[in-house]
Design a protein around this motif. Structure first.
Motif, mmCIF file in Angstrom:
data_model
loop_
_atom_site.group_PDB
_atom_site.id
_atom_site.type_symbol
_atom_site.label_atom_id
_atom_site.label_comp_id
_atom_site.label_asym_id
_atom_site.label_seq_id
_atom_site.Cartn_x
_atom_site.Cartn_y
_atom_site.Cartn_z
ATOM 1 N N VAL A 584 71.501 15.061 27.417
ATOM 2 C CA VAL A 584 72.265 13.699 27.722
ATOM 3 C C VAL A 584 72.258 13.622 29.266
ATOM 4 N N VAL A 585 71.980 12.433 29.468
ATOM 5 C CA VAL A 585 71.946 12.065 31.005
ATOM 6 C C VAL A 585 72.835 10.866 31.111
ATOM 7 N N PHE A 586 73.940 11.449 32.193
ATOM 8 C CA PHE A 586 74.834 10.362 32.503
ATOM 9 C C PHE A 586 74.418 9.885 33.815
ATOM 10 N N GLY A 587 74.884 8.457 34.041
ATOM 11 C CA GLY A 587 74.947 7.827 35.207
ATOM 12 C C GLY A 587 76.389 7.410 35.660
ATOM 13 N N LYS A 588 76.547 8.112 36.891
ATOM 14 C CA LYS A 588 78.077 8.003 37.593
ATOM 15 C C LYS A 588 78.349 6.541 37.914
ATOM 16 N N ARG A 589 77.375 5.739 38.136
ATOM 17 C CA ARG A 589 77.584 4.268 38.746
ATOM 18 C C ARG A 589 76.927 3.261 37.754
ATOM 19 N N GLY A 590 77.686 2.108 37.603
ATOM 20 C CA GLY A 590 77.286 1.211 36.635
ATOM 21 C C GLY A 590 76.168 0.346 37.241
#
Length: 627
Positions: A584-590
């Motif tokens: 699972v890859v999360f991006g901290k900024r939208g």
């Protein structure tokens, strides 16, 4: 670093010349307008590449883009050889071409310096939703060999071919896809390089060609305009803040396209008319608002020169009008004839006031924080001077027509508000209708500067010396005043909302190692975590519960639904093995710069263990032993 530099150079040279060079050479042979022939070369290349790919796709062929590139290179070499052999005077083209291109070197150097300074410290443009979508569609074309809208406009990399709908112009996307596939540049890098190339090289060439057609007796007008065009904060600053790369490309191609349109309307040879019709058609499939802007400008040309047109030209005008209207009526047939009210959902805001609208236009300033500058004054002076001294009135009238479009697009009340629907091609946005003015504002602003050059004055040596000193001082002052705001505005996009950094490229490499060939990764639509797909073709879900077979998956939907507590759902835990989810890859900024996840939040998520972290990306793997 050397290899990367060679890749960029190869991309630029191939993209500019293949397969448009033979067509440009033929055009030069008939017109003897070398500056315009060089300026049109990349437009021919983009257009022919797109139409060739479309023909193959509509025939049901999805060909590896490297094969497409090879065919185009061979065709370019053969076409160039045949034209040069039949026309021996072309042996001097190389020498003449060198001097024609050398004219724009100052503008190109200045432009590249501005872009380099603006993007120093950033990996590539990943500013927001627009850039995100453009790069995703480019990679989709590169990976499937299809530039059809139904295949390319995806929301998930796992989407089947033919599953999309609607319309979007994909000529620029196809061009970037072909030459990024061949040169080895990653798609996000190639898309940004292409924008910089077109803005710093093709735009100056187009301005030089247009200046020679409009005011041939005013020496160095195109050179000065090319330099000034690089220091407007509005464009490329504001569109690139949005990530609207196709807007910048379309605007940069407008001067050359207008010059081609003038030649088309003045010409009499049917073959030449057919060749030049490729230009507006290409612009339409690059970005529609700029194509309609070209139609507005050509209307001014037609209005001033109608009495001089031959029957051939009148037929060409009708054919050219059809090349605009037929695609527009077909593509937007349902919106225009059945559901016109839906147009208003795409509209931008109306301009705050009529009084401010006039100042906004001549300051060329909407959300650019430029204010009143010397360039603003020169724009007004140039318009007045050109309308008085130049025999050719079509460009001044064209700018006035664009001014009317601008006022109409921003009208919330009064007479013009009733015609606002006509500005729908620009999304009825007073921002977009001002963007297209920038190249012509630069040309008008350059006019009074060029007029005080010694080469354009019939005065004594002392007066010419004073005028040269005045020109140099004024030009330096203008550039010095405008360079800083231009850099700041371009840089504002990635500075505020970039969601991928140098360290995140390492996270993508780690993700590649985790997934191998069998597994997929959960990624999210609202952040940059899907860039693993655009950067390296990794199998990520992109925020949609769709598996690699293109089917909707309840298992993946369960993972998304319970992502904050996977341990609470047996279905979610089983989904990792059932769907072969490896990470699972999360991006901290939208995509608009907002914070979505924090490191502490991700570390506390039950059932996941962090194995790699970058500036904005966090890579996790399932670890249900923690439950």
């Amino acid at each position: 670093m050397l290899l990367s530099g060679l890749n960029v150079i190869s991309f630029c040279l191939l993209g500019m010349a293949v397969p448009g060079a033979p067509v440009a050479l033929y055009f030069y042979g008939k017109s003897r307008n070398l500056a315009l022939a060089i300026a049109l070369t990349p437009i021919f290349s983009i257009g022919i590449n797109f139409f060739f790919l479309q023909i193959l796709n509509y025939a049901g062929l999805k060909v590896d883009l490297r094969i497409i590139a090879a065919i185009e290179v061979i065709a370019t070499m053969l076409g160039t050889f045949v034209i040069l052999k039949r026309n021996k005077p072309f042996t001097n083209v190389l020498k003449s071409g060198f001097f024609a291109v050398a004219v724009v070197v100052p503008a190109t150097i200045l432009g590249i310096a501005i872009w380099q300074r603006a993007y120093s410290g950033f990996v590539f443009l990943a500013a927001n939703q627009d850039a995100y979508n453009h790069n995703r569609w480019i990679y989709r074309i590169a990976s499937t060999g299809s530039a059809l809208t139904q295949d390319a406009l995806i929301t998930s990399p796992f989407q089947d071919l033919g599953a999309s709908g609607g319309f979007y112009p994909l000529a620029w996307h196809s061009w970037v896809a072909v030459w990024s596939s061949v040169t080895g540049l990653t798609v996000p890098v190639a898309s940004l390089v292409s924008v910089i190339l077109i803005w710093t090289v093709v735009l100056p060439l187009g301005l030089v060609a247009l200046a020679q057609l409009w005011a041939p007796t005013v020496r160095h007008l195109g050179l000065i305009a090319a330099v000034l065009a690089q220091v407007y904060p509005l464009v490329p600053g504001v569109p690139m803040t949005w990530g609207s790369m196709t807007s910048v490309v379309g605007i940069a191609l407008l001067p050359a396209s207008l010059a081609a349109g003038v030649c088309m309307l003045r010409g009499t040879q049917k073959m030449m008319l057919g060749i030049l019709l490729v230009v507006p058609a290409t612009l339409f499939f690059i970005h529609t608002p700029e194509a309609v802007s070209l139609l507005v400008l050509l209307t001014a040309v037609a209005a001033t020169e109608l009495r001089n047109f031959s029957r051939v030209v009148l037929r060409a005008m009708l054919l050219g009008l059809a090349s605009f209207l037929v695609p527009i009526l077909y593509v937007f047939r349902e919106t225009i004839f059945s559901n016109s009210s839906s147009l208003k959902t795409m509209w931008g805001a109306a301009h705050p006031s009529w009084e401010l609208a006039f100042g906004t236009f001549f300051m060329v300033n909407v959300n650019a924080q430029a204010g009143f500058t010397i360039l603003s004054l020169l724009f007004v002076v140039g318009l007045l001077a050109a309308s008085s001294f130049e025999k050719e009135k079509w460009l001044v009238i064209g700018v006035f027509f664009l001014f009317l479009v601008f006022l109409t697009s921003g009208a919330s009340t009064g007479l013009l508000s009733h015609f606002r629907v006509l500005t729908s091609p620009w999304y009825a946005s007073y921002e977009r209708t001002l963007w297209v003015v920038v190249p012509f504002a630069a040309l008008m602003s350059a006019y009074p500067l060029a007029k005080i050059l010694p080469s354009n004055l019939l005065l004594g040596r002392a007066t010419k010396t004073v005028s040269l000193i005045g020109f140099c001082a004024l030009t330096i002052l203008i550039v010095q005043e405008a360079v800083g705001p231009t850099i700041s505005k371009i840089r504002n996009g990635p500075a505020v909302s970039a969601f991928i950094g140098q360290g995140d490229l390492d996270v993508i490499e780690d993700l590649d190692g985790v997934l191998g060939r069998e597994k997929i990764a959960i990624s999210f639509e609202a952040d940059g975590s899907t860039y693993g797909y655009m950067y390296k073709g990794l199998r990520v879900t992109s925020g949609t519960p769709m598996n690699p077979e293109g089917a909707s998956s309840d298992n993946l939907a369960s993972i998304y639904q319970n992502i904050r507590d996977l341990c609470s759902s047996d279905i979610s835990k089983d989904a990792f093995s059932n769907e072969k989810v490896g990470a699972v890859v999360f991006g901290k900024r939208g995509v608009w710069g907002q914070t979505i996840w924090t490191d502490s939040e991700i570390r506390r998520l039950p059932g996941l263990t962090t194995i790699s972290t970058g500036e904005f990306f966090v890579l996790t793997v399932p670890d249900f032993a923690k439950c």
